[in-house]
Design a protein around this motif. Sequence first.
Motif, PDB file in Angstrom:
ATOM      1  N   ASN A 207       0.803  -1.221   0.000  1.00 36.12           N
ATOM      2  CA  ASN A 207       0.000   0.000   0.000  1.00 36.12           C
ATOM      3  C   ASN A 207       0.835   1.270   0.000  1.00 36.12           C
ATOM      4  O   ASN A 207       0.420   2.276  -0.594  1.00 36.12           O
ATOM      5  N   LYS A 208       1.996   1.252   0.641  1.00 36.89           N
ATOM      6  CA  LYS A 208       2.753   2.486   0.866  1.00 36.89           C
ATOM      7  C   LYS A 208       4.071   2.581   0.117  1.00 36.89           C
ATOM      8  O   LYS A 208       4.586   3.690  -0.083  1.00 36.89           O
ATOM      9  N   ASP A 209       4.631   1.440  -0.301  1.00 35.64           N
ATOM     10  CA  ASP A 209       5.973   1.466  -0.890  1.00 35.64           C
ATOM     11  C   ASP A 209       6.049   0.773  -2.241  1.00 35.64           C
ATOM     12  O   ASP A 209       7.131   0.379  -2.676  1.00 35.64           O
ATOM     13  N   SER A 210       4.918   0.627  -2.908  1.00 29.97           N
ATOM     14  CA  SER A 210       4.888  -0.033  -4.212  1.00 29.97           C
ATOM     15  C   SER A 210       4.462   0.976  -5.280  1.00 29.97           C
ATOM     16  O   SER A 210       4.681   2.172  -5.117  1.00 29.97           O
ATOM     17  N   GLY A 211       3.878   0.509  -6.369  1.00 30.92           N
ATOM     18  CA  GLY A 211       3.472   1.426  -7.429  1.00 30.92           C
ATOM     19  C   GLY A 211       4.654   2.194  -7.989  1.00 30.92           C
ATOM     20  O   GLY A 211       5.767   1.663  -8.117  1.00 30.92           O
ATOM     21  N   LEU A 212       4.452   3.465  -8.313  1.00 30.92           N
ATOM     22  CA  LEU A 212       5.542   4.293  -8.830  1.00 30.92           C
ATOM     23  C   LEU A 212       6.695   4.383  -7.840  1.00 30.92           C
ATOM     24  O   LEU A 212       7.864   4.363  -8.231  1.00 30.92           O
ATOM     25  N   LYS A 213       6.363   4.472  -6.557  1.00 32.73           N
ATOM     26  CA  LYS A 213       7.414   4.570  -5.556  1.00 32.73           C
ATOM     27  C   LYS A 213       8.273   3.319  -5.540  1.00 32.73           C
ATOM     28  O   LYS A 213       9.513   3.396  -5.434  1.00 32.73           O
ATOM     29  N   VAL A 241       5.085   0.579 -17.773  1.00 27.35           N
ATOM     30  CA  VAL A 241       4.222  -0.305 -16.975  1.00 27.35           C
ATOM     31  C   VAL A 241       2.864   0.349 -16.743  1.00 27.35           C
ATOM     32  O   VAL A 241       1.811  -0.279 -16.908  1.00 27.35           O
ATOM     33  N   VAL A 242       2.877   1.619 -16.362  1.00 26.14           N
ATOM     34  CA  VAL A 242       1.628   2.355 -16.138  1.00 26.14           C
ATOM     35  C   VAL A 242       0.783   2.375 -17.405  1.00 26.14           C
ATOM     36  O   VAL A 242      -0.424   2.109 -17.389  1.00 26.14           O
ATOM     37  N   THR A 243       1.425   2.700 -18.523  1.00 25.07           N
ATOM     38  CA  THR A 243       0.711   2.801 -19.795  1.00 25.07           C
ATOM     39  C   THR A 243       0.134   1.458 -20.211  1.00 25.07           C
ATOM     40  O   THR A 243      -1.026   1.370 -20.641  1.00 25.07           O
ATOM     41  N   HIS A 244       0.933   0.416 -20.111  1.00 25.57           N
ATOM     42  CA  HIS A 244       0.474  -0.918 -20.491  1.00 25.57           C
ATOM     43  C   HIS A 244      -0.768  -1.317 -19.714  1.00 25.57           C
ATOM     44  O   HIS A 244      -1.743  -1.830 -20.292  1.00 25.57           O
ATOM     45  N   ARG A 245      -0.756  -1.073 -18.412  1.00 29.77           N
ATOM     46  CA  ARG A 245      -1.895  -1.451 -17.571  1.00 29.77           C
ATOM     47  C   ARG A 245      -3.142  -0.667 -17.986  1.00 29.77           C
ATOM     48  O   ARG A 245      -4.243  -1.204 -18.042  1.00 29.77           O
TER      49      ARG A 245
END
Length: 335
Positions: A207-213, A241-245
């Motif tokens: 929740n806090k350390d994934s995604g773009l971070k 990765v963001v775009t593909h999703r």
Amino acid sequence: MTSAAFAELDAAFAEHGPDLAADPPVAVGHRVVHGGTRFREATRIDDEVLATLEELTPLAPLHNPANIVGIRAAMAHFPDIPHVAIFDTAFHRTLPPAAYTYAVPREWQERYDVRRYGFHGTSHEYVSGRVADLVGRSDIAIVVLHLGNGCSACAVLDGQSVETSMGMTPLEGLVMGTRCGDLDPAIPFHLARTTGMAAADLDRTLNKDSGLKGLTGVNDFRTVAERAEAGDAAAAAAIDVVTHRLIKYVGAYAAVMGRLDAIAFTGGIGEHSPLLRARVLGSLGVLGVVLDESANAAARGEGLLSAPQSRVAAYVVPTNEELQIARESVALVGR
């Protein structure tokens, strides 16, 4: 802290108006993240509703407790005014069973409320309604992409949510600022076995350390885009990765609805990143999307992004959750 906040609120009203004594508020609208299956529309708040919201805390432990604190403080400050809860999950009450049901034991569904709820509903309802106004009819198939630090996609068919990317919690779906989005559910088990990570550590990390971070070390898409432009390979890969999703979700939702008439970008990233809009729309030619590159680059506020020959209209629409909350609150109290 809450008393100081309401002191600031009173000072702002005193300076800018209206005069609360002469023109008191009609209602106080509260955004509440999770209504579970018990709250499917705007609801006037009383002690019973507050008690039920407390019971729903396990479904949204990061959000509902803060919502409840705000509600109690506001009710103490405005004791003679109706208070209304507007639920992020309510717009998604129209999800069909095939969309909201997880393939897990039925006992989990019945005893523990395990199902897809969806979030950002207030934003998706406002933006999809605004797109219908722009197109000039309500019988349309829209994909709304709410892209900010939290991100979600929603398929809106003839004004109703029929599919959405966030699930039982806001963790599922698109790549977000600090949330991972879609993930093989076996990954946390693998990490627990091989590293000894506890459930609380896994929860916090996803929740806090994934995604773009997690991918770049920062959760601000503007910084990621700047680094990618400067040649940072990790930042460029994160945008891929963001775009593909996003492309995958738009295509899937078009298939679910059976057609696609419009796409709308909203939220801090959706409204302010021509780069990401161009990357997504430029990859949707198979659906008949034709991007107007000049319009996209120049877009400030609400605007059309697609070219005249595009079979799918693409827009940027600034969300206005406050206005949507106000509309629903006023409608409920009858003025």
